[in-house]
Design an enzyme around this catalytic site. Sequence first.
Site, PDB file in Angstrom:
ATOM      1  N   SER A 198     -59.745-131.338  14.516  1.00 41.28           N
ATOM      2  CA  SER A 198     -58.878-132.344  15.132  1.00 41.28           C
ATOM      3  C   SER A 198     -58.359-131.902  16.496  1.00 41.28           C
ATOM      4  O   SER A 198     -57.851-132.732  17.259  1.00 41.28           O
ATOM      5  CB  SER A 198     -57.689-132.661  14.212  1.00 41.28           C
ATOM      6  N   GLY A 253     -59.731-136.054  11.742  1.00 40.29           N
ATOM      7  CA  GLY A 253     -60.669-135.930  12.840  1.00 40.29           C
ATOM      8  C   GLY A 253     -59.957-136.058  14.174  1.00 40.29           C
ATOM      9  O   GLY A 253     -58.771-136.403  14.234  1.00 40.29           O
ATOM     10  N   GLY A 287     -59.312-137.200  18.388  1.00 38.86           N
ATOM     11  CA  GLY A 287     -59.450-138.282  19.348  1.00 38.86           C
ATOM     12  C   GLY A 287     -58.728-139.562  18.979  1.00 38.86           C
ATOM     13  O   GLY A 287     -57.960-139.647  18.023  1.00 38.86           O
ATOM     14  N   CYS A 310     -54.947-138.474   7.599  1.00 37.31           N
ATOM     15  CA  CYS A 310     -54.806-138.339   9.047  1.00 37.31           C
ATOM     16  C   CYS A 310     -55.632-139.410   9.780  1.00 37.31           C
ATOM     17  O   CYS A 310     -55.294-140.576   9.712  1.00 37.31           O
ATOM     18  CB  CYS A 310     -55.167-136.925   9.491  1.00 37.31           C
ATOM     19  N   LEU A 311     -56.712-139.054  10.462  1.00 37.02           N
ATOM     20  CA  LEU A 311     -57.540-140.077  11.097  1.00 37.02           C
ATOM     21  C   LEU A 311     -58.065-141.066  10.060  1.00 37.02           C
ATOM     22  O   LEU A 311     -58.148-142.274  10.309  1.00 37.02           O
ATOM     23  CB  LEU A 311     -58.705-139.441  11.858  1.00 37.02           C
ATOM     24  N   GLN A 368     -55.515-143.702   9.587  1.00 37.26           N
ATOM     25  CA  GLN A 368     -55.478-144.670  10.675  1.00 37.26           C
ATOM     26  C   GLN A 368     -56.644-145.652  10.579  1.00 37.26           C
ATOM     27  O   GLN A 368     -56.474-146.867  10.789  1.00 37.26           O
ATOM     28  CB  GLN A 368     -55.507-143.931  12.013  1.00 37.26           C
ATOM     29  N   ASN A 389     -50.882-133.004  12.119  1.00 43.99           N
ATOM     30  CA  ASN A 389     -51.581-132.767  13.381  1.00 43.99           C
ATOM     31  C   ASN A 389     -52.198-134.082  13.841  1.00 43.99           C
ATOM     32  O   ASN A 389     -53.300-134.433  13.437  1.00 43.99           O
ATOM     33  CB  ASN A 389     -52.672-131.708  13.207  1.00 43.99           C
ATOM     34  N   TYR A 429     -51.850-139.990  17.394  1.00 45.92           N
ATOM     35  CA  TYR A 429     -51.759-141.449  17.274  1.00 45.92           C
ATOM     36  C   TYR A 429     -51.075-141.822  15.959  1.00 45.92           C
ATOM     37  O   TYR A 429     -51.104-141.057  14.993  1.00 45.92           O
ATOM     38  CB  TYR A 429     -53.156-142.081  17.322  1.00 45.92           C
ATOM     39  N   HIS A 476     -51.118-133.964   5.947  1.00 47.17           N
ATOM     40  CA  HIS A 476     -52.190-133.222   5.270  1.00 47.17           C
ATOM     41  C   HIS A 476     -51.711-132.693   3.925  1.00 47.17           C
ATOM     42  O   HIS A 476     -51.153-131.600   3.846  1.00 47.17           O
ATOM     43  CB  HIS A 476     -52.670-132.063   6.149  1.00 47.17           C
ATOM     44  N   GLU A 529     -53.434-131.497   1.580  1.00 49.54           N
ATOM     45  CA  GLU A 529     -54.207-130.319   1.158  1.00 49.54           C
ATOM     46  C   GLU A 529     -53.680-129.030   1.763  1.00 49.54           C
ATOM     47  O   GLU A 529     -54.014-127.927   1.306  1.00 49.54           O
ATOM     48  CB  GLU A 529     -55.683-130.496   1.528  1.00 49.54           C
TER      49      GLU A 529
END
Length: 362
Positions: free
Chosen positions: A45, A218, A220, A245-246, A249, A287, A290, A329, A331
């Site tokens: 990430s 991930g 970006g 996370c990503l 989204q 982390n 966005y 996260h 995990e």
Amino acid sequence: MKGVLVLENGSRFSGELIGCVRKGYGEVVFHTGMTGYQEILTDPSYAEQIVVMTYPLIGNYGINGDDFEAKRPWLTGFVTGETCDFPSHFRQEQTLDQYLSEQGIVGLTGVNTRSLVKMIREEGSLKGYILPANLLADGEKFDFPALPRDLVRRVSTKQTYQHSVQGESHVVLVDFGAKENIAGALTRLGCRVTVVPADTEFEQIARLQPDGIMLSNGPGDPADCADLLPLIKRLATAYPLFGICLGHQLLAMSFGATTEKMRFGHRGSNHPVQDLRSGKVWITSQNHSYSVRREGFPAELVVTHKHVNDDSIEGVAHSVLPAFSVQFHPEACPGPQDAEALFHRFLALMNERKGSQLVTTI
């Protein structure tokens, strides 16, 4: 060798170069964790980012061969207030400096990270260079071009592989830049895990006969993955699904939500998140740059978690389908392990689906 961090706002921060002596360019972000620098270094990430550690001493337990989150680092630079040259730990195999050198990553130590982080908090994330100080003396001119897009396809696995081959439930992990510990957490809970590239087609995933789908973290802008949203919605309709996370989204976007870039993001291991159903507050590892917007939030999704400090959305669930996601996260378990319950919830959804299939067959 003397080095310097040059920011796009004209500010410069001096220090000593460590790791590979080269120029590094990226988005300058900061992480507030006291430990976990090895996991941070290898988290996909952080692709195209220069990471500033706010804790003053980094590297005191060295680098070992077991705690990597990916096979290689994807960040472009690493900044510390002080770096330990003589770490002491029974698992230590390398120093931080040795690892950065081996991986071709430039680092800068001896930096006034407190001042640097205050600047980022006030102005937002800034693009910058780490480079040898003698290049400044040569009068080098700097421009600050836009960073590469579509980072997910760069860091994602290029081929399908088995992370673990035994287990009662079969999870297909869609790799947008997955941390190793996501598959590891599923394996420890008795799942068989197959990892597939980010752009794997639905029919290919269906042929693997999964019991559930995991959407990974991930790098970006999630908008760069807009072409994957129909796949994600179809997966959420067909299987129990858990996004991190990503992945969180993208699940929200697949049902009509939008995202926005945060001023300086959430990066650390002590972010307080409230579970809106129980009222309990969890301490989480995060982390991300966005977040999912509250404006225009789709009616078929429910907000399940919020960040205590800024009220940003930290978790969603579909109102009907067995699909849910969190921004943090679970995990990572940064000390407390209360968020591990989310994996048990995912297991329960998969078992429920298998049970209903058995009843239908009978």
